[in-house]
Scaffold this active site. Structure first.
Site, short mmCIF file in Angstrom:
data_model
loop_
_atom_site.label_atom_id
_atom_site.label_comp_id
_atom_site.label_asym_id
_atom_site.label_seq_id
_atom_site.Cartn_x
_atom_site.Cartn_y
_atom_site.Cartn_z
N GLU A 273 0.82 -1.22 0.00
CA GLU A 273 0.00 0.00 0.00
C GLU A 273 0.85 1.26 0.00
O GLU A 273 0.95 1.98 -0.97
CB GLU A 273 -0.90 0.03 1.24
N ASP B 90 -1.73 -3.84 3.80
CA ASP B 90 -1.69 -3.84 5.27
C ASP B 90 -2.53 -4.97 5.86
O ASP B 90 -3.56 -5.37 5.29
CB ASP B 90 -2.19 -2.49 5.80
N ASP C 85 -5.06 -5.81 7.72
CA ASP C 85 -6.33 -5.47 8.37
C ASP C 85 -7.44 -5.56 7.34
O ASP C 85 -7.21 -5.93 6.19
CB ASP C 85 -6.26 -4.07 8.98
N GLU D 14 -9.20 -3.23 5.86
CA GLU D 14 -9.06 -2.30 4.73
C GLU D 14 -8.00 -2.80 3.77
O GLU D 14 -8.16 -2.75 2.55
CB GLU D 14 -8.69 -0.90 5.25
N TYR E 215 3.06 -3.03 13.54
CA TYR E 215 1.89 -2.36 12.96
C TYR E 215 1.20 -1.50 14.01
O TYR E 215 0.96 -1.94 15.13
CB TYR E 215 0.92 -3.41 12.42
N ARG F 102 -1.84 0.10 14.05
CA ARG F 102 -3.29 0.19 14.19
C ARG F 102 -3.81 -1.11 14.78
O ARG F 102 -4.02 -2.09 14.07
CB ARG F 102 -3.94 0.48 12.83
N HIS G 251 -4.10 -8.04 15.54
CA HIS G 251 -2.65 -7.84 15.55
C HIS G 251 -2.16 -7.72 16.97
O HIS G 251 -2.92 -7.37 17.87
CB HIS G 251 -2.27 -6.56 14.79
#
Length: 729
Positions: free
Chosen positions: A7, A80, A82, A84, A302, A304, A348
């Protein structure tokens, strides 16, 4: 050659370093395909079929991606880790014609050699449950945004917006402000005595503080000066007896390692970083920072996450580091494990350094100062979380008057640090660090004490404090509103829409914010209800786990929402501010001019609107609606030459600040940014990037070597891309 698609452009160099020969890294810069911008894109009558389109400003990216994929022996999607990121990979797979059930997806929680190679060895199919959860969130946000925003604009002012998470967060701010406005302070007093043990031995004559709290075992609040005077008369010249004493060792446990919200809160409270700055710096630490003498390296995992879980290998590395540098007594009998919140996704692990041996001191002077400060905060919080508890010797003594009809009672406490434990590392930050504690004499039951002096203090109850960005994030987390990736964009959006404003470090709603909240609460109570919004997050989690169908979730929401829209649409109520008459006359039609309120504040316009659309730009409106003449700023000459027509460039001022414009306007409409912000370096020719605006008034980042170099990007190359969530419509 295997093409690896990530990304963020910022981590391309870091990932590429660990892949080595036989791989090429391509950055999508976030989403390349999405719902159309100007239409709903959701067929509510046909089971919520979605009309995805390639993003117009990603045409060049898609073209380059297809060309590289055509030459590659295979493609791996490494967006990433997740929901999204999973959705972005799903869209990329569609564009590239990849089989979503093939092992085309890899993910890593940290950008290290071991993590990247482990991901390469363990590719998997796309997780369509995660994609469905992201689609459900996207559709819900699109329905709320596209349906409520026009309603607000019609009822209050043009170009307003609403959002599923945005609006309920605004209600938290306005509700708190109303609590403050309606608060009535109450007077109370405190009484502190400076005491000393009676007939004490040498070395045991320590003075200590004790605070009045009860009479005959019942809590008493000193309400006013008269009450205080009566109390003072009754305890005047009295001795005190220790009637209860508690001594022993107490322990203070370390805090868990950071999750997104706790990192954001501490970054604001302890090193003064705004939400936006914390997000930007943390993203760089995750993607890779330039370390003097080494090049780019990632420093943290990571960023988030809502989980306090720590990988076993990280726990083992921390144990080895603690034993080697602090000693066996600083490591607990078994590794510390921290329980995550009930509604945490736990996708995560916690935020931690990728290499515990990379101490903050070893990086001082080698990385940017902001990066150092945040890394130090993350590093020390994690290391402390793996260490033993701090141990104190604590004393709590209850004292009461002697020879009085009623017993007037005071309490004294103190503690002494016996073993620092985790505070050896985290002492500079922890709220539980040893403070200037009152030292206590060796007290025992029935010991007599004398009051040497008293201190009376008048106080008043205080209203709840306004939210800071950090405390609002904490409240959002506690209430289950949004997810780690949505905190920063949601709070930032409220400010950009002028629904909130800053008063020092505190957030307060504007008049517009109050109006938006009141109107939405009246007609869309469930959307403005915290528990409803939190419940929707739980349903999205269940979609991600495969327990619910995303279209069923959206369908149930739409059934009720559609009815509410119909009722709201029939309302004739308006929240629009009435135009304020002035003595000014329109120079175009001769009608009186009036003061109107718009999205960007008050302005002077013709009262005959829409027949006459004249607006006076040479006048601004003061706080008391006075008209203030604004002298137009003359362009400032520069030595720079227009790269399109050769005319001199001048500095002008517009809505977004100063910019460079061609002096040959309107024959030449060339403009350039003049800010001094470093937006990164062009990967094609090495020249710096500049912030520019396209014909749709959207910013992009283009090479200053244009037209010889045509590189452009939607995001700066040295700052994070927020791909976790799109701003609500």
């Amino acid at each position: 050659m295997i093409l690896v698609v990530i990304e963020g452009i910022g981590k391309r160099e870091t990932v590429n370093k660990y892949l080595g020969a036989g791989y090429e890294v391509f950055a999508s810069g976030g989403h390349v395909r999405d719902l159309p911008e100007r239409t709903l894109g959701v067929d509510v009558k046909n089971n919520f079929e979605l009309q995805y389109k390639n993003l117009p400003d990603k045409e060049r990216t898609i073209k380059d991606l297809l060309a590289k994929a055509k030459k590659a022996d295979g493609v791996l999607l490494a967006t990433d880790p997740d929901r999204e990121g999973e959705a972005i990979s799903w869209h990329l797979a569609y564009i590239l014609g990849l089989d979503v059930n093939s092992p085309c997806r890899i993910e890593f929680n940290e950008i290290t050699k071991d993590a990247v190679h482990h991901a390469l060895e363990n590719p998997r199919p796309l997780d369509l449950k995660l994609v469905d959860a992201q689609q459900a969130r996207r559709v819900l946000d699109r329905l709320v945004g596209y349906k409520l925003s026009p309603f607000l604009s019609h009822k209050i002012a043009p170009k307003l917006s609403a959002g599923r998470v945005q609006s309920v967060t605004l209600k938290l701010v306005t509700d708190r402000e109303r609590e403050i406005l309606n608060f009535k302070p109450e007077e109370y007093w405190t009484l502190t005595a400076i005491m000393k043990k009676k007939d004490c031995d040498n070395g045991d004559d320590i003075e200590f503080k004790a605070t009045f709290n009860s009479v005959d075992g019942k809590k008493v609040k000193i309400k006013n000066a008269e009450h205080m005077q009566i109390l003072r008369e009754r305890i005047k010249d009295k001795e005190y007896r220790v009637y209860k004493i508690k001594k022993g060792e107490t322990f203070t446990n370390p805090n868990p390692p950071y999750i997104t919200s706790s990192m954001q809160q501490d970054a604001l409270n302890k090193i003064g970083f705004s939400l936006k700055k914390t997000t930007s710096v943390a993203q760089r630490l995750y993607e890779g920072v330039d370390i003097v003498g080494e090049g780019k390296s990632a420093l943290v995992t990571y960023i988030r996450t809502d989980s306090t879980r720590v990988a076993p290998q990280a726990q083992a590395a921390a144990k080895e580091f603690i034993l080697a540098n602090y000693g066996a007594e600083y490591y607990p009998a078994k590794p510390n494990v921290y329980k995550a919140k009930k509604d945490a996704q736990d996708a995560h692990e916690a935020i931690r350094p990728v290499n515990i041996n990379r101490t903050p001191e070893s990086l001082k002077g080698k990385i940017d100062d902001d990066e150092y400060k945040l890394y130090k905060l993350i590093y020390e919080r994690f290391l402390a979380s793996q260490m033993n508890s701090a141990k104190f010797y604590s004393v709590s003594a209850d004292l009461e008057t002697v020879d009085t009809e009623k017993k007037y009672q005071f309490k004294a406490t103190g503690r002494t640090l016996l073993f620092a434990g985790f505070m050896k590392v985290y002492k500079a930050y922890t709220e539980d660090e040893e403070k200037e504690q009152d030292k206590m004499p060796n007290l025992n039951d029935n010991d007599l004490c004398l009051a040497l002096s008293y201190k009376e203090e008048q106080k008043f109850t205080k209203p709840p404090a306004r939210f800071t960005e950090a405390s609002l994030v904490k409240m959002m987390e506690e209430k289950g509103i949004g997810r780690p990736a949505t905190y920063t964009p949601t709070i930032t959006l409220l400010a950009s829409r002028t629904y909130t404003e800053k008063d020092g470090k505190y957030l307060k709603p504007t008049e517009l914010g109050f109006k938006v909240t009141d109107l939405l609460t009246k007609y869309f109570e469930n959307i403005m209800d915290v528990s409803f919004t939190a419940g929707m997050e739980t349903k999205l989690d269940e979609v991600a786990e495969g327990e619910l169908d995303w279209k069923v979730v959206v369908g149930e929401f739409w059934t009720d929402f559609e009815k509410q829209l119909a009722i709201a649409g029939e309302s004739t109520e308006t929240y629009k501010a009435e135009p304020i008459p002035t003595d000014e006359i329109c120079d175009k039609c001769g009608k009186p001019m009036v003061i109107r309120a718009g999205r960007y504040g008050k302005f002077l316009s013709c009262s005959d609107y829409p027949n006459c659309k004249n607006i006076r730009k040479d006048v601004r409106i003061g706080e008391n609606n006075e008209l203030i003449k604004v002298e137009p700023k003359q362009p400032i000459e520069t030595t720079e030459v227009c790269d399109k027509c050769g005319s001199p460039m001048v500095i002008k001022e517009g809505r977004f600040g100063q910019f460079l414009a061609c002096s040959n306007y309107p024959n030449c409409k060339n403009i350039k940014s003049i800010d001094n912000v470093d937006y990164g370096t062009c990967p094609k020719c090495g020249k710096p990037l500049a912030k520019r605006m396209n014909k749709n008034r959207r910013f992009f980042y283009g090479c200053t070597g244009y037209p010889n170099c045509d590189f452009l990007s939607n995001t700066p190359l040295n700052q994070p891309t927020e791909t976790e969530t799109k701003n609500e419509e």
